[in-house]
Write a protein that holds these residues in place. Structure first.
Motif, short mmCIF file in Angstrom:
data_model
loop_
_atom_site.label_atom_id
_atom_site.label_comp_id
_atom_site.label_asym_id
_atom_site.label_seq_id
_atom_site.Cartn_x
_atom_site.Cartn_y
_atom_site.Cartn_z
N VAL A 10 0.99 4.73 -9.18
CA VAL A 10 1.39 5.61 -8.09
C VAL A 10 2.78 5.19 -7.63
CG1 VAL A 10 0.95 6.19 -5.66
CG2 VAL A 10 -0.93 6.19 -7.31
N PHE A 11 3.72 6.15 -7.61
CA PHE A 11 5.09 5.91 -7.15
C PHE A 11 5.32 6.72 -5.87
CE2 PHE A 11 8.00 4.63 -10.95
CZ PHE A 11 7.10 3.65 -11.35
N ALA A 12 5.80 6.06 -4.80
CA ALA A 12 6.05 6.78 -3.56
C ALA A 12 7.23 6.14 -2.81
CB ALA A 12 4.80 6.75 -2.67
N ASP A 13 7.99 6.88 -2.06
CA ASP A 13 8.00 8.32 -1.97
C ASP A 13 9.20 8.77 -2.80
OD1 ASP A 13 8.16 10.98 -1.22
OD2 ASP A 13 8.25 10.61 0.90
N CYS A 14 8.98 9.64 -3.74
CA CYS A 14 10.04 10.05 -4.67
C CYS A 14 10.53 11.47 -4.45
CB CYS A 14 9.54 9.91 -6.11
SG CYS A 14 8.94 8.28 -6.55
N ALA A 15 10.07 12.13 -3.37
CA ALA A 15 10.42 13.54 -3.24
C ALA A 15 10.65 14.04 -1.82
CB ALA A 15 9.33 14.40 -3.89
#
Length: 291
Positions: A142-147
Motif C-alpha cells: 500500500v502506497f499513500a498518499d500518491c494522489a
C-alpha cells in the motif's frame, strides 16, 4: 490466491449495492453489466434515488451551517445525490470519477457521507502489485498518499498513516506501516524529517525511516532500525509518493491499482478518467473488499 482475487471473492459474498452516478459513460454501463453478470455487486443508477428533499438532513449533519434550500440544490448534482444514497444506507459504496475530477468526488463524499471517526483528512492509496524478482517473492504494498494531499502537515500525515493501516488490514490481512524519509531515526536532520517524526509520534507508527530499511530487514538491522517488513509505505509528500509509484511501474514492472479514496465513513472509489472497463470492475471489487 492473490490480493485482487481475494477482493473479488469477498465482494461476491457480500452482494453489495454500488451506486454509479456516471452511467451515461459507455465504460460505466459495460462495467455495471459485468458486475451484475458475475455476481460482483448490484449496480444502482440515480434513478433509484429518492427526491432530493429526502437527503437534506444528511447534508446538514456534516455541514450544520448549510441552508436547507442550498442543500436541496446541491443534491441535484449527480455525485452528491449518489453519495447521499450511500449515507442513507441505500447503497454500500459509490464508484465515480470516470467523468468527474477527483476533487469533485471528494467534495461529494465529504459533504454527504462525512469522514470516519477520528479522521479529518481525506486521502488516497495505490495498491502496488510487485512482481517476483531475484528470489524475492511477489508481494502487494500500500502506497499513500500518491494522489490527493500535496504537502500534508504532521497531523494530516498521521491521518494518512492511520487510514492507510485500516486499508492494508482490510486488503492484506495485516498492516506494517512505515513513514518514509531520507533519514532513518536520527541519522538526518531537517524540516521534512521533523515533520515525519511528529507524524510518527502522533500516529504511533514507525519512522522516520528510509525506504530500504523499511522494506529490507538486513538493511534495517544495519541501521539500528527494528523493522524491514513494511507493507504500507507513507510518503512525506505527493511529490515523493507519485514519483515512487510511477518509477516502480516503469522500472520494476509493478502494477498500480488505484488511486482508492480512504478516510470516509463509507466506501468511495475515485476512478481515473482514463479507466478501462476492467479497471472499473477491479476498482469496485477492491473498494467493496475494504468495507
Amino acid at each position: 490466491m492473490d490480493v485482487v482475487e481475494r477482493a473479488f471473492e469477498a465482494a461476491k459474498t457480500r452482494g453489495a449495492r454500488v451506486v454509479l452516478p456516471e452511467m451515461e459513460d459507455p465504460r460505466i454501463a459495460e462495467a455495471a453489466a459485468r458486475m451484475r453478470a458475475e455476481g460482483l455487486a448490484e449496480p444502482l443508477t440515480l434513478e433509484a434515488a429518492r427526491p432530493a428533499e429526502a437527503y437534506v438532513d444528511l447534508l446538514l449533519v456534516n455541514r450544520p451551517s448549510l441552508k436547507p434550500a442550498l442543500a436541496r440544490r446541491m443534491l441535484e448534482k449527480p455525485l452528491i445525490r449518489a453519495a447521499a444514497m450511500v449515507a442513507a444506507g441505500e447503497a454500500e459504496a459509490m464508484v465515480a470519477g470516470a467523468t468527474h475530477p477527483t476533487r469533485r468526488v471528494i467534495e461529494a463524499a465529504a459533504l454527504a457521507i462525512g469522514m470516519a471517526e477520528g479522521v479529518t483528512t481525506p486521502s488516497s492509496f495505490f495498491l502496488m502489485l510487485m512482481p517476483a524478482r531475484d528470489g524475492i517473492p511477489a508481494r502487494p504494498l500500500v502506497f499513500a498518499d500518491c494522489a490527493v494531499n500535496t504537502a500534508p502537515d504532521a497531523g494530516q500525515l498521521a491521518d494518512i498513516a492511520r487510514t492507510s493501516a485500516r486499508s492494508a488490514e482490510a486488503l492484506l490481512g495485516e498492516a506494517h506501516v512505515a513513514l518514509l524519509s531520507f533519514s532513518t531515526g536520527a541519522s538526518g536532520q531537517g524540516a521534512s524529517v521533523d515533520l515525519v517524526r511528529a507524524a510518527c509520534e502522533a500516529s504511533g507508527f514507525a519512522g522516520p525511516v528510509q525506504a530500504d530499511a523499511a522494506l529490507n530487514a538486513v538493511i534495517a538491522a544495519k541501521k539500528g532500525y527494528a523493522g524491514g517488513v513494511a507493507n504500507t509505505l507513507i510518503f512525506p509528500s505527493l511529490d515523493a509518493g507519485n514519483i515512487a509509484y510511477k518509477l516502480l511501474q516503469e522500472l520494476a514492472g509493478a502494477q498500480a491499482l488505484g488511486p482508492f479514496l480512504q478516510g470516509f465513513r463509507r466506501p468511495v472509489c475515485d476512478l481515473s478518467r482514463g479507466a478501462s472497463v476492467e479497471d472499473i470492475v477491479s476498482a469496485t471489487a477492491i473498494t467493496l473488499a475494504m468495507d
